[in-house]
Motif scaffolding. Structure first.
Motif: not given
Length: 446
Positions: A402-411
């Motif tokens: 999980r520490k290698f995954y990024g995040k983004a706004p859902a849209v």
């Protein structure tokens, strides 16, 4: 490779009292291969003190750089490209949100208003604080409404193609063919599931969080009470902001003042009188103007798009999302919006309503009333961050990586999986430049 020093001209040393020697030296101009610098012909007055007169002289070398070489010339700063950016921290629910404006500035403004009121001086107000419109922001409000229509209609069509999963126990969603295996569920029964999510099919209200506000004909009029809350319609807060900024909707009229409001401290001494609000005849029929601005059952009104049109619709939706966010930011710099410091309630207007609907931390102490404070853009138009998936049809995301995954706004995550080009400012947030290792390789990564 050594560089020959410039010629140095020394004047004779003059012995002074108490073992002090004085002299001057001159450095001739000579350019060295040092970036943006050179040696200048400058005379330096050198005075060196010794413990006794017979002490050995010391050779002094002075380097001087020329700052005039870069004068009037633009120098590019080296900006390091970030690979990953951490998201804003999640605020604890058992504590009030921090004030967007420092509390000291709020107290200073309150003391200044109180002092003016004691002196009998009216509070100076500028549009829109005095009830008048800001002419230059009216086109911005219409642009936001137009972009909002494109945004919700584009999402409604893309959700027929892009699968979205929502957790039935918490507010998390996931955009992929299957739900992830990251153990971060905080629902009421998460303990029995070892914090794994319970995935169900998601909707547009899971991707674009529905932030609604009461529509008021006169925002400066009587405040909404708990007993009268059903006399007012609730519409998307973005649309209510645009209505107060000058957008005309037949079903939701708004009072347009021609004379400014006068205030003495916190008291309104002249608001142009109370005007009876017109009766609202809005309905969710085919002739309602709010129907195309609300997300209620919007997916049923749009059919699945053709496969060739999906990337185009996704790119238009991304542009509309950025327009809405940029326009809301401009409007919020002028128009007052209040948000509850404990829950997600938002009210567009100079004062918050008195409906006792807050059920968050220690609501019993406040009798269910909201703790109003100035709202931020993320409270008015929340991004709703989700995990970014590089391959939506691949294996689910793993807890150990999980520490290698990024995040983004859902849209943006929905639009990217539909074929849109995401703006560069989100690359570091989504960690697109980081290669996710295999499970057995993760422990060798620093």
């Amino acid at each position: 490779m050594l560089q020959q020093l410039p010629a140095v001209v020394y004047s004779p040393w003059i012995p002074l009292k108490k073992g002090v020697l004085s002299g001057s030296m001159e450095l001739k101009t000579s350019h060295f291969p040092i970036p943006n610098s050179s040696f200048l012909g400058i005379k330096f007055q050198v005075t060196h003190a010794y413990e006794n007169e017979n002490a050995t002289r010391r050779r002094i070398i002075i380097f001087c750089t020329d700052s005039r070489l870069t004068h009037g010339r633009k120098v590019k700063k080296l900006e390091a490209s970030l690979q990953n950016v951490d998201l804003p921290p999640i605020l604890p629910k058992k504590k009030k949100k921090p004030y967007p404006i420092p509390i000291t500035k709020i107290q200073q403004a309150a003391r200044a208003d109180k002092k003016l009121a004691q002196m009998g001086i009216e509070k100076p107000l500028e549009p829109p604080k005095n009830g008048l419109l800001v002419p230059e922001l009216i086109p911005v409000a219409y642009e936001v409404v137009g972009a909002w229509k494109i945004l919700i209609s584009g999402l409604a069509r893309l959700l027929h193609v892009v699968p979205v999963h929502a957790c039935s126990e918490c507010s998390d969603i996931h955009v992929a063919l299957a739900g992830h295996n990251i153990q971060d569920c905080c629902g009421p029964t998460s303990g029995s599931r070892k914090s794994f999510h319970s995935w169900v099919k998601g909707s547009i209200n899971d991707v674009l969080l529905p932030i609604e506000s009461y529509h008021m004909y006169d925002p400066f009029g009587q405040r909404i009470k708990h007993e009268t809350r059903f006399n007012y319609d609730r519409i998307p807060a973005v649309i209510e902001l645009c209505i107060q900024a000058g957008v005309e909707l037949p079903d939701y009229p708004s009072r347009r003042r021609t004379k400014p409001i006068r205030m003495l401290g916190k008291k309104v001494i002249d608001m142009g009188g109370l005007i009876e609000e017109p009766e609202l005849h809005s309905s969710y029929g085919s002739e309602s103007s709010i129907m195309e601005l609300d997300t209620y059952r919007i997916q049923d009104r749009y059919s699945p798009p053709a496969e060739s049109d999906v990337p185009k619709i996704a790119q238009q939706t991304v542009k509309a999302y950025e327009k809405v966010k940029r326009g809301v930011t401009k409007l919020m710099k002028k128009y007052t919006i209040k948000a509850c410091g404990y829950c997600s309630e938002v009210h567009v207007g100079p004062w918050g309503h008195n409906a006792k609907l807050c059920g968050e931390f220690k609501h019993q102490w406040r009798d269910g009333k909201h703790g109003w404070q100035d709202a931020t853009v993320d409270e008015m138009f929340p991004p709703n961050y989700v995990w970014h998936v590089e391959n939506p049809k691949g294996l689910p995301l793993k807890q150990t990586l999980r520490k290698f995954y990024g995040k983004a706004p859902a849209v943006l995550e929905v639009c990217m999986q539909a074929g849109a080009q995401v703006p560069d400012k989100y690359r570091s947030m989504m960690r697109l430049d980081i290669v996710v290792p295999e499970k057995e390789e993760a422990r060798f990564v620093a």
